[in-house]
Design a protein around this motif. Sequence first.
Motif, mmCIF file in Angstrom:
data_model
loop_
_atom_site.group_PDB
_atom_site.id
_atom_site.type_symbol
_atom_site.label_atom_id
_atom_site.label_comp_id
_atom_site.label_asym_id
_atom_site.label_seq_id
_atom_site.Cartn_x
_atom_site.Cartn_y
_atom_site.Cartn_z
ATOM 1 N N VAL A 56 0.851 -1.198 0.000
ATOM 2 C CA VAL A 56 0.000 0.000 0.000
ATOM 3 C C VAL A 56 0.881 1.241 0.000
ATOM 4 C CG1 VAL A 56 -1.648 1.329 1.362
ATOM 5 C CG2 VAL A 56 -1.969 -1.124 1.098
ATOM 6 N N GLN A 57 1.940 1.197 0.827
ATOM 7 C CA GLN A 57 2.832 2.347 0.905
ATOM 8 C C GLN A 57 3.490 2.605 -0.451
ATOM 9 O OE1 GLN A 57 6.267 3.013 0.963
ATOM 10 N NE2 GLN A 57 6.063 5.075 1.849
ATOM 11 N N ALA A 58 3.912 1.517 -1.128
ATOM 12 C CA ALA A 58 4.542 1.665 -2.439
ATOM 13 C C ALA A 58 3.584 2.332 -3.421
ATOM 14 C CB ALA A 58 4.995 0.310 -2.966
ATOM 15 N N PHE A 59 2.302 1.997 -3.327
ATOM 16 C CA PHE A 59 1.323 2.611 -4.225
ATOM 17 C C PHE A 59 1.105 4.075 -3.876
ATOM 18 C CE2 PHE A 59 0.115 -1.489 -5.902
ATOM 19 C CZ PHE A 59 -0.345 -1.156 -7.156
ATOM 20 N N LEU A 60 0.925 4.365 -2.579
ATOM 21 C CA LEU A 60 0.602 5.735 -2.188
ATOM 22 C C LEU A 60 1.779 6.667 -2.453
ATOM 23 C CD1 LEU A 60 -1.482 5.212 1.059
ATOM 24 C CD2 LEU A 60 -2.281 5.612 -1.260
ATOM 25 N N SER A 61 3.027 6.122 -2.411
ATOM 26 C CA SER A 61 4.180 6.998 -2.633
ATOM 27 C C SER A 61 4.665 6.924 -4.084
ATOM 28 C CB SER A 61 5.310 6.609 -1.683
ATOM 29 O OG SER A 61 5.716 5.284 -1.973
ATOM 30 N N ASP A 62 3.866 6.328 -4.986
ATOM 31 C CA ASP A 62 4.209 6.262 -6.412
ATOM 32 C C ASP A 62 5.592 5.687 -6.646
ATOM 33 O OD1 ASP A 62 1.793 7.361 -7.351
ATOM 34 O OD2 ASP A 62 2.511 9.354 -6.804
ATOM 35 N N ASP A 63 5.887 4.549 -6.019
ATOM 36 C CA ASP A 63 7.197 3.926 -6.186
ATOM 37 C C ASP A 63 7.188 3.070 -7.457
ATOM 38 O OD1 ASP A 63 9.573 2.668 -6.042
ATOM 39 O OD2 ASP A 63 9.349 1.970 -3.963
ATOM 40 N N PHE A 64 7.480 3.727 -8.592
ATOM 41 C CA PHE A 64 7.368 3.015 -9.874
ATOM 42 C C PHE A 64 8.543 2.088 -10.152
ATOM 43 C CE2 PHE A 64 4.729 6.860 -10.922
ATOM 44 C CZ PHE A 64 3.544 6.201 -10.699
ATOM 45 N N TYR B 193 -7.516 7.504 -3.466
ATOM 46 C CA TYR B 193 -8.344 6.333 -3.128
ATOM 47 C C TYR B 193 -8.263 5.274 -4.223
ATOM 48 C CZ TYR B 193 -11.369 9.751 -5.486
ATOM 49 O OH TYR B 193 -11.859 10.715 -6.329
ATOM 50 N N TYR B 194 -8.012 5.700 -5.474
ATOM 51 C CA TYR B 194 -7.824 4.688 -6.526
ATOM 52 C C TYR B 194 -6.429 4.105 -6.476
ATOM 53 C CZ TYR B 194 -12.272 6.171 -8.463
ATOM 54 O OH TYR B 194 -13.595 6.446 -8.619
ATOM 55 N N LYS B 195 -5.443 4.903 -5.979
ATOM 56 C CA LYS B 195 -4.113 4.317 -5.764
ATOM 57 C C LYS B 195 -4.225 3.196 -4.757
ATOM 58 C CE LYS B 195 -1.222 8.258 -6.848
ATOM 59 N NZ LYS B 195 -0.553 9.436 -6.288
ATOM 60 N N PHE B 196 -5.052 3.441 -3.728
ATOM 61 C CA PHE B 196 -5.240 2.434 -2.683
ATOM 62 C C PHE B 196 -5.905 1.182 -3.257
ATOM 63 C CE2 PHE B 196 -7.775 0.701 0.856
ATOM 64 C CZ PHE B 196 -6.738 0.353 1.693
ATOM 65 N N SER B 197 -6.990 1.383 -4.032
ATOM 66 C CA SER B 197 -7.694 0.198 -4.534
ATOM 67 C C SER B 197 -6.929 -0.454 -5.682
ATOM 68 C CB SER B 197 -9.111 0.544 -4.975
ATOM 69 O OG SER B 197 -9.089 1.328 -6.139
ATOM 70 N N ALA B 198 -5.997 0.301 -6.297
ATOM 71 C CA ALA B 198 -5.176 -0.309 -7.358
ATOM 72 C C ALA B 198 -4.312 -1.423 -6.792
ATOM 73 C CB ALA B 198 -4.289 0.744 -8.021
ATOM 74 N N VAL B 199 -4.133 -1.444 -5.452
ATOM 75 C CA VAL B 199 -3.365 -2.505 -4.814
ATOM 76 C C VAL B 199 -3.915 -3.870 -5.230
ATOM 77 C CG1 VAL B 199 -2.846 -3.566 -2.584
ATOM 78 C CG2 VAL B 199 -2.630 -1.111 -2.859
ATOM 79 N N TRP B 200 -5.267 -3.985 -5.318
ATOM 80 C CA TRP B 200 -5.814 -5.265 -5.773
ATOM 81 C C TRP B 200 -6.404 -5.155 -7.180
ATOM 82 C CZ3 TRP B 200 -7.469 -3.176 -1.023
ATOM 83 C CH2 TRP B 200 -8.653 -2.453 -1.064
ATOM 84 N N GLY B 201 -5.894 -4.213 -7.968
ATOM 85 C CA GLY B 201 -6.394 -4.042 -9.331
ATOM 86 C C GLY B 201 -5.761 -5.001 -10.323
#
Lengths: 153, 664
Positions: free
Chosen positions: B58-66, B82-90
């Motif tokens: 989740v942290q990697a997604f919220l901090s845009d760790d590409f 909120y979509y960064k968060f849900s992208a975790v299971w996207g």
Amino acid sequence: MTPKRKQRLVIVLAILVGVSVAVGLALFALSQNINLFYSPTQIAQGEAPRDTRIRAGGMVVEGSVLRASDSLQVRFELTDYAETVPVEFTGILPDLFREGQGIVAQGSLDNQGVFQAVEVLAKHDENYMPPEVAEALQASGKMPQPEAEVFNK
Amino acid sequence: MIPELGEYSLILALCLSALLAVVPLVGATTGNRLWMSYARPLARAQFLFLGVSMACLVQAFLSDDFSVAYVAGNSNTALPYYYKFSAVWGGHEGSLLLWVLILGGWTWAVAAKSEDLPLDIVARVLSVMGMIGVGFILFTLLTSSPFERLLPNAPAEGGDLNPLLQDFGLIVHPPMLYMGYVGFSVAFAFAIAALLSGRLDAAWARWSRPWTVVAWAFLTLGIALGSWWAYYELGWGGWWFWDPVENASFMPWLIGTALVHSLIVTEKRGVFKSWTVLLAIFAFSLSLLGTFLVRSGVLTSVHAFATDPERGYFVLALLGISIGGSLLLYALRAGHVKSESSFSLLSRETMLLINNIVLVVVCLMVLLGTVYPLLMDALGLGKISVGPPYFNSLFIPLMSVMIVFLGLGTVARWKHTRAGQLVEKLWLPALLSLVTGVAVSFLAGESFNVAVALAVMLAAWVFFSQLRDIYAKLRSKSNPVAGLRALSRSYWAMQLAHIGVAVTIVGITMVSVYSDARDLRMAPGDSIGFGPYTFVYDGVREHKGPNYVSDKAQIRVMKDGTEYTRMHPEKRFYNARGNIMTEAAIDPGFTRDLYVAMGESLGDDAWAIRVQYKPYVRWIWLGGLLMTAGGLLAATDPRYRKQARREAQRAKAQSEINAEGTTA
């Protein structure tokens, strides 16, 4: 037979009858609702039946999409780069319907050899090619290169 | 650094679940209480490390760790948080991590909520869940780790989340669905534990009932949410497609529904014991099969994730081991089980048996329709697809039969019911539903429709037979209000869930028969009439969203000459992937939805527009919510806890006596 055994027999028989009726119905329904897939080559060679619900798939030919000006009728051509099949459809096409895109259409062949589609499917992913289409293209030896590496990844 | 921590704690979780799978089980087999007592701390620690792992992702997604490949593939800096968060299971990898996290959560919950259960049962149940954990964490680590890096060439911008998934429905739908899928692992673990211990009595049914019903409730909610999401987001107003991936979640639901009912019979009457165990095994096996179908890429579907044969083989192997192993165990152990009571042909037991048979048969039909094209393809017999008519023509008649027995089963008594009693209780509900069905069919449409009449009759039959049962329960009481209060919580839960079935039937019938849809070309100023409504198209203007631009149309809806509402369907263009998306405008209502979606631009400000009138469509999901509420209510019945405590004390006393016997 004791009453208990008799009762069990009744239950077992009921289950057997029920299951066989259900299986019979299922097989009948299945045989009525199977839609076979045909590639443009198969259709052009006359392998596909007429006036039967089938599926056809391929790439939409560049520059072939013609819209009627006063209705939602669309006419386009579908190809596997060996043969092409004309398709007619009335309605709204999916968002990813584009020229050069792989699609699958559901419908039937009319007497003029035009595929009258009732449904056009394109997946919501620009790199996606329906497996049927990919296989048809490989069969005709016309799989586009090098994009093929991107497909279905 | 943080993604590596995530990977590391996932490996730790794997080690812990491996210990959990072995140590307590060995303890339970050899009677070593110390080893058994390791089960709970291990379950807690496993969940903790899975949680840490998820938090890292989740942290990697919220901090845009590409630099993390999975984040780069499924997120973008322009995406709202909120979509960064849900992208975790996207995508595949993250949703698998969510799967194991939820498994860890259920394991932890069993560990925390089982203080009343005998220790050896807890040890066995948690061990079985540990085994499942080993399988799936291993799957995640070996074939689909979400923490893999793209180094040294990390992209500056991510590939974005699929626009279809940028939606509220996708934030909540997968977690709910997984809660249900994975929740059946608890019922499975209890069944396996019962087989292992050889104690297949009413007690195990009572212990696993609340867990099963909660899992079932979540699955119901997950499926309802998925249907709702498809309805408004896929853009064409369909709510069920008999799509293979939908079927993959629907099959465990069907078996789960059968299981919830047969557990009742096993608990209350001590019959159907081995059948119930078999259902528990099947419910979880079908959850695994669903995972295989969705993950392996064998399906052509709007839902299917990326394809990778290696993953397919891995899940297939897991499926083979768990189904094969559990059925082998079943074959060895279930043969000795004896029924504790008998019942006559006309009894609630028989009605629930019919419920079970119908649900299992329906599930087999769905399985056949889903797997048949795959088999034909694998055997090289051609590419085929099985259309919705196949499913409808089997599902509707079979379920109708079951609904008739639903009413009979509610009022029937355990063990034996006289036919006269059933007639006496049910003639009025039968008459009322007949009248209701015919009346609704005459009033709802322009002409009488047999299908509507029959379906509404079934819905009314459920409703009135439930009411009749409440009346029967109150008739003998001197004070009806106190009588209502005295009814148990699980009785109300049953009522609620059954009423939910009736509501869903009404929704499905009305929307299937009376929906109206028109596709047409609309230029500014054009209008179209739909019953009391007139839709006037005002034109399109450009609109800019956070990560997309769109053509936004305005459609004024007039009712009886005055403006009723304005609707704004959109055609969005997502910058990152260049995707085009249809965003439908919906005016929701209790008895009807108005649904407008844009097709394609036809030039000169004219657009292809689809206008739809969807009567009672909300009732489909309302019924699902009622069933969910029923399931959750049943699980909270205090009766379970009280009885479980009593039984545990008895079991403890028994084992102490045994222990004394051996020492003496």
